[in-house]
Scaffold this motif. Structure first.
Motif, PDB file in Angstrom:
ATOM      1  N   TYR A  79      26.609 -50.620  -1.314  1.00  0.00           N
ATOM      2  CA  TYR A  79      25.350 -51.376  -1.263  1.00  0.00           C
ATOM      3  C   TYR A  79      24.449 -50.826  -0.162  1.00  0.00           C
ATOM      4  CZ  TYR A  79      27.260 -55.101  -4.265  1.00  0.00           C
ATOM      5  OH  TYR A  79      27.786 -55.816  -5.299  1.00  0.00           O
ATOM      6  N   CYS A  80      25.078 -50.362   0.933  1.00  0.00           N
ATOM      7  CA  CYS A  80      24.298 -49.818   2.053  1.00  0.00           C
ATOM      8  C   CYS A  80      23.460 -48.621   1.609  1.00  0.00           C
ATOM      9  CB  CYS A  80      25.220 -49.408   3.192  1.00  0.00           C
ATOM     10  SG  CYS A  80      26.529 -48.255   2.694  1.00  0.00           S
ATOM     11  N   MET A  81      24.030 -47.807   0.744  1.00  0.00           N
ATOM     12  CA  MET A  81      23.312 -46.619   0.275  1.00  0.00           C
ATOM     13  C   MET A  81      22.088 -47.025  -0.541  1.00  0.00           C
ATOM     14  SD  MET A  81      26.671 -44.331  -0.678  1.00  0.00           S
ATOM     15  CE  MET A  81      25.788 -42.933  -1.348  1.00  0.00           C
ATOM     16  N   MET A  82      22.244 -48.110  -1.301  1.00  0.00           N
ATOM     17  CA  MET A  82      21.113 -48.576  -2.116  1.00  0.00           C
ATOM     18  C   MET A  82      20.052 -49.265  -1.268  1.00  0.00           C
ATOM     19  SD  MET A  82      22.983 -49.966  -5.558  1.00  0.00           S
ATOM     20  CE  MET A  82      24.505 -50.566  -4.875  1.00  0.00           C
ATOM     21  N   ALA A  83      20.482 -49.897  -0.167  1.00  0.00           N
ATOM     22  CA  ALA A  83      19.544 -50.686   0.640  1.00  0.00           C
ATOM     23  C   ALA A  83      18.724 -49.845   1.611  1.00  0.00           C
ATOM     24  CB  ALA A  83      20.330 -51.738   1.432  1.00  0.00           C
ATOM     25  N   CYS A  84      19.253 -48.714   2.041  1.00  0.00           N
ATOM     26  CA  CYS A  84      18.580 -47.936   3.091  1.00  0.00           C
ATOM     27  C   CYS A  84      17.216 -47.425   2.620  1.00  0.00           C
ATOM     28  CB  CYS A  84      19.450 -46.760   3.515  1.00  0.00           C
ATOM     29  SG  CYS A  84      18.605 -45.663   4.672  1.00  0.00           S
ATOM     30  N   PRO A  85      16.146 -47.755   3.346  1.00  0.00           N
ATOM     31  CA  PRO A  85      14.809 -47.324   2.912  1.00  0.00           C
ATOM     32  C   PRO A  85      14.561 -45.832   3.071  1.00  0.00           C
ATOM     33  CG  PRO A  85      14.698 -48.431   5.042  1.00  0.00           C
ATOM     34  CD  PRO A  85      16.104 -48.587   4.563  1.00  0.00           C
ATOM     35  N   TYR A  86      15.478 -45.145   3.773  1.00  0.00           N
ATOM     36  CA  TYR A  86      15.309 -43.702   3.977  1.00  0.00           C
ATOM     37  C   TYR A  86      16.349 -42.873   3.216  1.00  0.00           C
ATOM     38  CZ  TYR A  86      12.341 -45.369   7.752  1.00  0.00           C
ATOM     39  OH  TYR A  86      11.364 -46.010   8.481  1.00  0.00           O
ATOM     40  N   GLY A  87      17.193 -43.529   2.438  1.00  0.00           N
ATOM     41  CA  GLY A  87      18.182 -42.801   1.648  1.00  0.00           C
ATOM     42  C   GLY A  87      19.158 -42.012   2.501  1.00  0.00           C
ATOM     43  N   ILE A  88      19.650 -42.614   3.576  1.00  0.00           N
ATOM     44  CA  ILE A  88      20.467 -41.872   4.541  1.00  0.00           C
ATOM     45  C   ILE A  88      21.973 -41.847   4.241  1.00  0.00           C
ATOM     46  CG2 ILE A  88      21.194 -41.812   6.960  1.00  0.00           C
ATOM     47  CD1 ILE A  88      18.336 -40.776   6.505  1.00  0.00           C
ATOM     48  N   PRO A  89      22.609 -42.981   4.052  1.00  0.00           N
ATOM     49  CA  PRO A  89      24.082 -42.918   3.966  1.00  0.00           C
ATOM     50  C   PRO A  89      24.550 -42.056   2.793  1.00  0.00           C
ATOM     51  CG  PRO A  89      23.343 -45.181   4.266  1.00  0.00           C
ATOM     52  CD  PRO A  89      22.122 -44.365   3.948  1.00  0.00           C
ATOM     53  N   ILE A 104       2.187 -33.210  10.572  1.00  0.00           N
ATOM     54  CA  ILE A 104       2.075 -33.444   9.116  1.00  0.00           C
ATOM     55  C   ILE A 104       2.469 -34.886   8.816  1.00  0.00           C
ATOM     56  CG2 ILE A 104       2.512 -31.033   8.500  1.00  0.00           C
ATOM     57  CD1 ILE A 104       5.402 -31.906   7.768  1.00  0.00           C
ATOM     58  N   ASP A 105       2.047 -35.362   7.664  1.00  0.00           N
ATOM     59  CA  ASP A 105       2.363 -36.718   7.231  1.00  0.00           C
ATOM     60  C   ASP A 105       3.851 -36.794   6.880  1.00  0.00           C
ATOM     61  OD1 ASP A 105       2.495 -39.218   6.133  1.00  0.00           O
ATOM     62  OD2 ASP A 105       1.056 -38.842   4.511  1.00  0.00           O
ATOM     63  N   LEU A 106       4.580 -37.680   7.537  1.00  0.00           N
ATOM     64  CA  LEU A 106       6.024 -37.785   7.296  1.00  0.00           C
ATOM     65  C   LEU A 106       6.381 -38.945   6.373  1.00  0.00           C
ATOM     66  CD1 LEU A 106       7.510 -37.069  10.858  1.00  0.00           C
ATOM     67  CD2 LEU A 106       7.014 -35.471   8.984  1.00  0.00           C
ATOM     68  N   SER A 107       5.401 -39.523   5.701  1.00  0.00           N
ATOM     69  CA  SER A 107       5.708 -40.683   4.860  1.00  0.00           C
ATOM     70  C   SER A 107       6.606 -40.307   3.682  1.00  0.00           C
ATOM     71  CB  SER A 107       4.425 -41.351   4.361  1.00  0.00           C
ATOM     72  OG  SER A 107       3.630 -40.428   3.659  1.00  0.00           O
ATOM     73  N   PHE A 108       6.750 -39.015   3.390  1.00  0.00           N
ATOM     74  CA  PHE A 108       7.636 -38.595   2.296  1.00  0.00           C
ATOM     75  C   PHE A 108       9.105 -38.876   2.613  1.00  0.00           C
ATOM     76  CE2 PHE A 108       7.687 -34.948   5.126  1.00  0.00           C
ATOM     77  CZ  PHE A 108       9.000 -34.520   5.064  1.00  0.00           C
ATOM     78  N   LEU A 109       9.409 -39.171   3.885  1.00  0.00           N
ATOM     79  CA  LEU A 109      10.803 -39.401   4.265  1.00  0.00           C
ATOM     80  C   LEU A 109      11.330 -40.751   3.772  1.00  0.00           C
ATOM     81  CD1 LEU A 109      10.717 -38.042   7.930  1.00  0.00           C
ATOM     82  CD2 LEU A 109      11.836 -36.990   5.962  1.00  0.00           C
ATOM     83  N   GLY A 110      10.451 -41.667   3.444  1.00  0.00           N
ATOM     84  CA  GLY A 110      10.892 -42.977   2.957  1.00  0.00           C
ATOM     85  C   GLY A 110      11.017 -42.985   1.451  1.00  0.00           C
ATOM     86  N   TRP A 111      11.619 -44.040   0.936  1.00  0.00           N
ATOM     87  CA  TRP A 111      11.786 -44.159  -0.506  1.00  0.00           C
ATOM     88  C   TRP A 111      10.461 -44.342  -1.213  1.00  0.00           C
ATOM     89  CZ3 TRP A 111      16.598 -47.506  -2.144  1.00  0.00           C
ATOM     90  CH2 TRP A 111      17.721 -46.678  -2.125  1.00  0.00           C
TER      91      TRP A 111
END
Ligand code: SF4
Ligand code: SF4
Ligand code: SF4
Length: 276
Positions: free
Chosen positions: A109-119, A208-215
């Motif tokens: 569930y943690c992988m699905m919840a992370c807004p940055y797709g980290i775990p 540069i714009d880093l907003s691409f790092l989020g989901w």
């Protein structure tokens, strides 16, 4: 920034992408510290230098020779910890969001919840685990700094108190006006992570714009755990689904403990059997 006042409880990392050369010294320092195996082209990885169970931090390459270090943000209110129904992930008093593999039941569930797709998940291991940066929690507790920030030869990623790093970011903005990225409609450059998803302990400044790092491009400033539970409470079937899942939790934990015990026994009698 390498010897912060230990009296302030919240530590952080500031990465300035304008100073990063993409050398990956930080990546290799992390891999050495955690005895991570060499990178392999697992078929489920997007590419070999993506985050993975053997790469807790990595360097994203963008057009124009721009390099962006990727790692867990150690959110002030982490969605991963909020989503974990057995408390395997937790925010510590020093800042790191850490992981207790003994509690993890592998629901991801943690992988699905992370807004940055980290775990990431060590699918290749006999006893798979969630793997991610833990902000070198043990090193911080011992009075040190993360292996990656210590290793960076260019000062592109530095460690310190969160408030001191925010001040350092503003100092750099003032010292070089126009150098850093200012989002449309904003009066000044962005410190990524200052307010985003309620604030994070890994901060970025960039040209540069880093907003691409989020989901999604604009994650907003509201902590996602609040959104998660507000949304769940309005969707009874989801609640029922979670409750049903919890009824199987003890069985799953028991099974994982049995597998871990078997793996430990095998390790005692031969080559290591734990995952990476
Ligand atoms: S970036 Fe993702 S994995 Fe890291 S603390 Fe935040 S929600 Fe958790
Ligand atoms: S803070 Fe520690 S665990 Fe996280 S990327 Fe750096 S070296 Fe790896
Ligand atoms: S060690 Fe420093 S300069 Fe090299 S890739 Fe990492 S952050 Fe960038």
């Amino acid at each position: 920034m390498s010897t912060p006042d230990r009296g302030d409880p919240m530590f952080a990392i500031l990465t300035d992408t304008t100073r990063c050369t993409g050398c990956e010294t930080c990546v290799h320092a992390c891999q050495r510290t955690y005895n991570l195996p060499p990178d392999r082209a697992w078929r489920w990885k997007q590419k070999i230098d993506d985050l993975s169970s053997s790469r807790f931090t990595t360097i994203i390459r963008r057009p124009g020779s721009k390099f962006v270090r990727q790692q867990c943000r150690h959110c002030l209110q982490p969605a991963c910890a909020s989503a974990c129904i057995v408390g395997a992930l937790r925010k510590t008093e020093l800042g790191p969001v850490i992981y207790d593999e003994k509690r993890c039941m592998g629901c991801r569930y943690c992988m699905m919840a992370c807004p940055y797709g980290i775990p990431r998940y060590s699918w290749e291991a006999k006893v798979p685990l969630v793997r991610k940066c833990i902000l070198c929690y043990d090193r911080l507790k011992a009075g040190g700094q993360p292996a990656c920030t210590e290793a960076c030869p260019y000062g592109a990623t530095i460690f310190g108190r969160r408030d001191a790093l925010l001040a350092e970011a503003r100092r750099r903005f003032a010292a070089e006006p126009g150098k850093y990225f200012t989002p449309p409609g904003r009066s000044g450059p962005e410190i990524y992570g200052e307010h985003e998803v309620g604030g994070t302990c890994v901060l970025y400044i960039s040209d540069i714009d880093l907003s691409f790092l989020g989901w999604r491009p604009n994650l907003g400033d509201e902590p996602l755990p609040a959104l998660t539970w507000a949304a769940l409470s309005k969707v009874p079937p989801v609640i029922f689904g979670v409750a049903a899942a919890m009824s199987g939790v003890y069985w799953i934990i028991g099974r994982r403990m049995k597998l871990q015990a078997e793996a430990a026994q095998r390790a005692a009698g031969g080559p290591g059997a734990t995952g990476h």
